[in-house]
Motif scaffolding. Structure first.
Motif, PDB file in Angstrom:
ATOM      1  N   ALA A 167       9.853  33.822  19.771  1.00 25.00           N
ATOM      2  CA  ALA A 167      10.302  32.594  20.021  1.00 25.00           C
ATOM      3  C   ALA A 167      11.396  32.456  18.901  1.00 25.00           C
ATOM      4  N   ALA A 218      15.435  31.353  19.561  1.00 30.10           N
ATOM      5  CA  ALA A 218      15.777  30.043  19.418  1.00 30.10           C
ATOM      6  C   ALA A 218      16.786  30.012  18.245  1.00 30.10           C
ATOM      7  N   LEU A 236      19.385  25.987  26.136  1.00 29.30           N
ATOM      8  CA  LEU A 236      18.393  26.473  27.051  1.00 29.30           C
ATOM      9  C   LEU A 236      17.227  26.975  26.253  1.00 29.30           C
ATOM     10  N   LEU A 237      17.552  27.757  25.166  1.00 33.04           N
ATOM     11  CA  LEU A 237      16.742  28.513  24.518  1.00 33.04           C
ATOM     12  C   LEU A 237      15.802  27.970  23.525  1.00 33.04           C
ATOM     13  N   PRO A 287      14.655  24.748  23.235  1.00 35.16           N
ATOM     14  CA  PRO A 287      13.323  24.137  23.821  1.00 35.16           C
ATOM     15  C   PRO A 287      12.104  24.961  24.278  1.00 35.16           C
ATOM     16  N   ALA A 288      12.661  26.097  24.990  1.00 30.96           N
ATOM     17  CA  ALA A 288      11.784  27.047  25.450  1.00 30.96           C
ATOM     18  C   ALA A 288      11.072  27.824  24.179  1.00 30.96           C
ATOM     19  N   GLY A 289      11.973  28.221  23.337  1.00 31.98           N
ATOM     20  CA  GLY A 289      11.543  29.030  22.289  1.00 31.98           C
ATOM     21  C   GLY A 289      10.405  27.763  21.233  1.00 31.98           C
ATOM     22  N   VAL A 326       8.302  25.653  22.769  1.00 32.86           N
ATOM     23  CA  VAL A 326       7.128  25.275  23.541  1.00 32.86           C
ATOM     24  C   VAL A 326       6.529  26.793  23.342  1.00 32.86           C
ATOM     25  N   ALA A 327       6.984  28.136  23.454  1.00 35.63           N
ATOM     26  CA  ALA A 327       6.407  29.103  23.237  1.00 35.63           C
ATOM     27  C   ALA A 327       5.783  29.424  21.830  1.00 35.63           C
TER      28      ALA A 327
END
Length: 145
Positions: free
Chosen positions: A71, A75, A103-104, A106-108, A110-111
């Protein structure tokens, strides 16, 4: 004393190479993290046949650590690459990595939060009292005796 045109030209020709090497390094870091997660998964799969719960919990912690690192790489990488591309005046590369960062990141996040919770679980709630506790507004006897 200002730099000569040759120095400015040399500096301008080195920056795209630095950006390219940084993109390559980021890609290799992602591949290495993926390989790490794959090896953890294969090891966990092999240990699942042994029925060893202690080994399985060790794999869970190791996979959470690997997930946290993945992550972070996913990120932070596009943000740093966007800054490098902006410094090198590479507009399209800058745009690509800004979109990837949007894109990455917020995903990072959360992960990473999920991996962090796995590595640092919340404290268990305090146990319920097992002795008699007096409450205000009544007699001071314990119920049931």
């Amino acid at each position: 004393m200002s730099p000569t045109p040759e120095v400015l030209t040399r500096r301008a020709s080195i920056l795209p190479v630095v950006v390219g090497l940084a993109i390559f390094g980021w890609s290799m870091a992602i591949c290495a993290m993926g390989g790490w997660l794959l090896s953890i998964g294969m090891s966990q799969w092999a240990d699942s046949y042994d029925g060893d719960s202690q080994a399985m919990s060790g794999h869970a912690a190791e996979s959470a650590r690997a997930g946290l690192w993945l992550a972070a790489v996913l990120a932070v990488g596009p943000v740093l690459l966007a800054v490098l591309a902006r410094a090198a005046r590479m507009r399209r590369t800058f745009g690509v990595f800004v979109v990837l960062a949007v894109l990455l990141v917020p995903a990072g996040a959360v992960a990473a939060s999920g991996s962090w919770r796995t590595l640092h679980p919340p404290a268990p709630p305090p146990p319920a009292p097992t002795h008699c506790m007096e409450h205000s507004g009544g007699d001071s006897r314990c119920p049931g005796g």
